[in-house]
Write an enzyme that holds these catalytic residues in place. Structure first.
Site, short mmCIF file in Angstrom:
data_model
loop_
_atom_site.label_atom_id
_atom_site.label_comp_id
_atom_site.label_asym_id
_atom_site.label_seq_id
_atom_site.Cartn_x
_atom_site.Cartn_y
_atom_site.Cartn_z
N HIS A 257 26.67 65.55 10.05
CA HIS A 257 26.19 66.86 9.61
C HIS A 257 27.27 67.65 8.90
O HIS A 257 27.37 68.87 9.08
CB HIS A 257 25.63 67.62 10.81
CG HIS A 257 24.52 66.92 11.51
ND1 HIS A 257 23.25 66.83 11.01
CD2 HIS A 257 24.52 66.24 12.69
CE1 HIS A 257 22.50 66.13 11.84
NE2 HIS A 257 23.24 65.76 12.87
N ARG B 11 59.32 80.64 25.19
CA ARG B 11 58.47 81.82 25.05
C ARG B 11 58.55 82.43 23.66
O ARG B 11 57.73 83.30 23.30
CB ARG B 11 58.85 82.87 26.09
CG ARG B 11 58.71 82.42 27.52
CD ARG B 11 59.16 83.50 28.47
NE ARG B 11 58.26 84.64 28.45
CZ ARG B 11 57.20 84.79 29.23
NH1 ARG B 11 56.90 83.86 30.11
NH2 ARG B 11 56.43 85.85 29.14
N GLU C 168 40.97 68.35 22.16
CA GLU C 168 42.34 68.47 22.64
C GLU C 168 43.29 67.58 21.85
O GLU C 168 44.41 67.98 21.53
CB GLU C 168 42.39 68.14 24.13
CG GLU C 168 43.77 68.16 24.74
CD GLU C 168 44.46 69.52 24.70
OE1 GLU C 168 45.68 69.57 24.99
OE2 GLU C 168 43.80 70.53 24.36
N LYS D 274 46.52 68.98 19.67
CA LYS D 274 47.89 68.51 19.87
C LYS D 274 48.51 68.10 18.53
O LYS D 274 49.67 68.40 18.25
CB LYS D 274 47.93 67.32 20.85
CG LYS D 274 47.66 67.68 22.28
CD LYS D 274 48.82 68.36 22.97
CE LYS D 274 48.68 69.84 23.12
NZ LYS D 274 47.52 70.46 23.61
N TRP E 239 59.53 86.31 19.83
CA TRP E 239 58.43 85.78 19.04
C TRP E 239 57.89 86.97 18.25
O TRP E 239 57.39 87.94 18.81
CB TRP E 239 57.35 85.19 19.94
CG TRP E 239 56.26 84.48 19.21
CD1 TRP E 239 56.26 83.18 18.79
CD2 TRP E 239 54.98 85.03 18.81
NE1 TRP E 239 55.07 82.89 18.15
CE2 TRP E 239 54.27 83.99 18.15
CE3 TRP E 239 54.38 86.28 18.95
CZ2 TRP E 239 52.99 84.18 17.64
CZ3 TRP E 239 53.11 86.47 18.43
CH2 TRP E 239 52.42 85.43 17.80
N CYS F 256 57.67 87.00 24.18
CA CYS F 256 59.13 87.00 24.16
C CYS F 256 59.66 86.73 25.56
O CYS F 256 58.94 86.78 26.54
CB CYS F 256 59.66 88.33 23.65
SG CYS F 256 59.00 88.82 22.05
N GLU G 220 49.26 71.22 16.46
CA GLU G 220 50.32 72.05 17.03
C GLU G 220 51.72 71.54 16.69
O GLU G 220 52.60 72.32 16.36
CB GLU G 220 50.18 72.11 18.56
CG GLU G 220 49.08 73.02 19.04
CD GLU G 220 49.01 73.03 20.56
OE1 GLU G 220 48.84 74.12 21.13
OE2 GLU G 220 49.11 71.95 21.18
N LYS H 27 54.98 79.55 24.13
CA LYS H 27 54.29 78.96 25.28
C LYS H 27 53.33 79.92 25.94
O LYS H 27 52.20 79.58 26.25
CB LYS H 27 55.35 78.48 26.28
CG LYS H 27 54.77 77.77 27.50
CD LYS H 27 54.17 76.44 27.10
CE LYS H 27 53.58 75.71 28.27
NZ LYS H 27 52.86 74.51 27.83
N ASN I 204 59.16 92.94 25.98
CA ASN I 204 58.15 91.92 25.73
C ASN I 204 56.79 92.59 25.81
O ASN I 204 56.48 93.24 26.80
CB ASN I 204 58.25 90.80 26.77
CG ASN I 204 57.12 89.79 26.64
OD1 ASN I 204 56.60 89.56 25.56
ND2 ASN I 204 56.73 89.19 27.77
N GLY I 205 55.99 92.46 24.76
CA GLY I 205 54.67 93.09 24.74
C GLY I 205 54.39 93.68 23.37
O GLY I 205 55.11 93.44 22.39
#
Length: 618
Positions: free
Chosen positions: A514, A27, A491, A495, A74, A2, A498, A613, A100-101
């Site tokens: 495989h 955030r 990566e 992307k 968040w 947050c 996401e 983020k 926040n936490g």
């Protein structure tokens, strides 16, 4: 995850709070709210969704007051609802706070407070803290000659009961022009103005408001009034703190003509790479130089193993680092998910060096993994982007990326900057060992050409947009590469997942046989990363196998490669660079491909669903 902001001074708090929350929205953006003290009580406004919804609810003339708190959420405990949005009130409204936490023992505390008659309006763990502070006030006697002491004592008692992480800003109805900020495990920055003070989760809301900041450390509490501030430590009492200059410029946090932060940050990569290398390449000795490792060359010569740990994109850059360090320095490297390393308790030999890799410097799992390895007596270093972050403070030393603020939730320039820094570290370690002067000189020349190669790779943007139009409706995409380009494949897949919400997987190209090849059909495109290099012929065979089964093929290949052009349905040309730098160049078209597919699908590129983020919770 947050974002929190706070203001105490002589100006109107409302404008700072809303503007600050906009800058912290990356955030978390499930809900938002502000509380502004109007003289006798707090006016609390909350809304579900983005900051724009909150601003609309506040209207053109928001509540006025010179003290206020704000929060963008968040969700962790309870869904995104108005009731669960911050700020939260404690007692009969005498306490207001933002948090926040994550409080791990919140249910035990909540049950205790309910038994004492406290009523809860939300499902959050944060409301527990507000009521706990109110309970602390109830049990703390008045001190008329020093009224601040009572409120400080109540907060200290409340946070002593908490198990978990917190970044807190707390204000009080009956004690105006007074605010307390407290930190453990979640970042907090104090902005020092003239007759005014600011609190924020990071420095971005303070740009343009003040040029002086204080980074709170764990177990520190700041007491703020318009007349001044002081900082106390849980165990040490009042402490002196460094007031640092705020070096970020306002333009670094603005779009500057780009449609999205992600696109802006993709295009900033050439300059970010130059910044990462600036002052770190030593031509005279054909090596790299770092001022913050806090280890002598003699100490580094004794290193027998390196562990690279991180999460998400940083874990992918760590994989690139594994190839780099083992190739150039011949030091064995292990790459660990930070979330697993902190609990796995693996045997770690003496003379092992641990690097935590993180853009924000606040990633909870990486921070915990570094602290655990330090507790066992190992050297723990950091590769991070944010100056003064938790990991920068906790590590024994490290390297800053100097990539500038990264606002888009999907990381782009941090990945390439991390790979660049790891390449320089590999050069440095190699030159301490077997790597010759001529080899070091050649590597430096390759590094210096890297920003230009990335600039050239960006010219494929229009072509990538056309490719995106063909495959925007795919339900699954495979990404395949070998050696250095295997992490690139991972990566690229991340992307796409996401920001476009398309299922994507990255594999070493040879592993396709495989199992993953069962996914191949005419609706499932495969992205092959196949520049000229040591495994070119092998990857070419893997690509032929996909084509033989009717799978569409998108190839990232070196310029003028007729062999690839004869097989692939779409070819995106990338500049030819040394193999150890290929991930940095080859990831650029993959970033652009994800960006354009997401746009075509109507997704929010900068703020994808369910993500934030800075991952400051487990």
């Amino acid at each position: 995850m947050c974002g929190i902001v706070g203001y105490v001074g002589s100006d109107n708090a409302g404008s700072f709070l809303v503007d600050g929350l906009r800058r912290l929205e990356y955030r978390g953006y499930d809900s938002a709210g502000v509380a502004i003290f109007g003289g006798t009580s707090f006016s609390v406004t909350r809304s579900v969704g983005r900051i724009d919804a909150l601003a609309s609810q506040l209207g053109t003339v928001p509540p006025t007051g010179t003290l206020g708190l704000g929060h963008t959420r968040w969700a962790t405990h309870g869904p995104a609802t108005v009731e669960n949005a911050h700020p939260h009130l404690g007692g009969d409204g005498e306490v207001v706070l933002v948090h926040n936490g994550v409080i791990e023992n919140f249910q035990v505390l909540k049950d205790e407070l309910i038994a004492k008659g406290y009523h809860f309006a939300s499902a959050t763990d944060s409301e527990v803290i507000a009521h706990l502070v109110a309970e602390g006030l109830k049990n703390t006697p008045e001190t008329p000659d020093q009224p601040n002491i009572r409120y400080l004592t109540a907060v200290q008692w409340a946070i002593s009961r908490l198990r978990g992480t917190y970044g807190l800003a707390i204000a009080f109805r009956d004690h105006p022009n007074f605010m307390i900020a407290a930190r453990f495990g979640s970042p907090l920055v104090i902005g020092v103005g003239k007759g005014e003070y600011f609190v924020a989760s990071d420095a971005s809301p303070l740009v343009g408001r003040t040029d002086r900041i204080v980074y709170l450390a764990d177990h520190q509490i700041a007491v703020l009034t318009p007349e001044g501030f002081s900082v106390l430590h849980r165990d040490q009492g009042k402490v002196r703190v460094d007031i640092r200059p705020l070096e970020t410029e306002s333009g670094e946090s603005s779009l500057e003509g780009f449609d999205h932060y992600m696109l802006k940050e993709i295009y900033e990569q050439p300059e970010a790479l130059r910044n990462a290398m600036r002052g770190r390449l030593d031509d005279e000795n054909a090596t790299a130089v770092f001022g913050g490792l806090n280890l002598t060359p003699q100490q580094l010569r004794t290193v027998e193993r390196i562990i690279l740990t991180g999460c998400g994109t940083s874990w992918h850059s760590a994989l690139v680092g594994e190839y780099l360090i083992e190739d150039l320095a011949r030091i064995p490297v292990n790459v660990e998910y930070a979330s697993e390393l902190r609990y796995r308790n693996p045997p770690i030999e003496n003379n092992t060096l641990v690097f935590g890799i993180t853009q924000s410097g606040e990633t909870a799992d990486t921070l915990a993994a570094l602290r655990e390895t330090k507790r066992k007596g190992h050297r723990a270093l950091a590769v991070c982007n944010v100056v003064g972050s938790s990991i920068a403070q906790a590590a024994d030393g490290g390297v800053y990326l100097h990539a500038g603020p990264e606002i888009g939730v999907a990381s782009t320039k941090a990945f390439t900057s991390q790979c660049c820094v790891l390449a320089m570290l590999a050069l440095y370690f190699g030159r301490l060992r077997h790597l010759s002067f001529e080899s070091g000189k050649s590597i430096i020349e390759d590094l210096r050409q890297l920003p230009n190669a990335v600039q050239q790779a960006l010219t494929c943007n229009e072509q990538v947009r056309d490719v995106a139009k063909k495959y925007q409706n795919a339900s699954t995409v495979l990404y395949l590469g070998r050696q250095y380009n295997f992490p690139t494949a991972l990566e690229g897949a991340l992307k796409l997942k996401e920001i476009s919400y398309i299922h994507a997987e990255g594999y070493p190209a040879a592993e396709m046989k495989h199992g993953p090849i069962a996914l191949v059909d005419d609706e499932t495109p495969s992205v092959f990363i196949i520049p000229r290099g040591t495994t070119y012929d092998k990857v070419m065979s893997n690509m032929e196998e996909v084509k033989a089964r009717g799978g569409p093929v998108i190839a990232l290949a070196s310029e003028d490669d007729p062999q690839v052009q004869a097989v692939a349905d779409d070819v995106i040309a990338v500049p030819q660079v040394a193999e150890f730098l290929q991930p940095i160049v080859n990831v650029v078209p993959l970033q652009l491909l994800s960006y354009h597919i997401a746009l075509l699908r109507g997704c929010d590129v900068d703020k994808p669903r369910n993500l934030a983020k800075s991952v400051t919770v487990e």
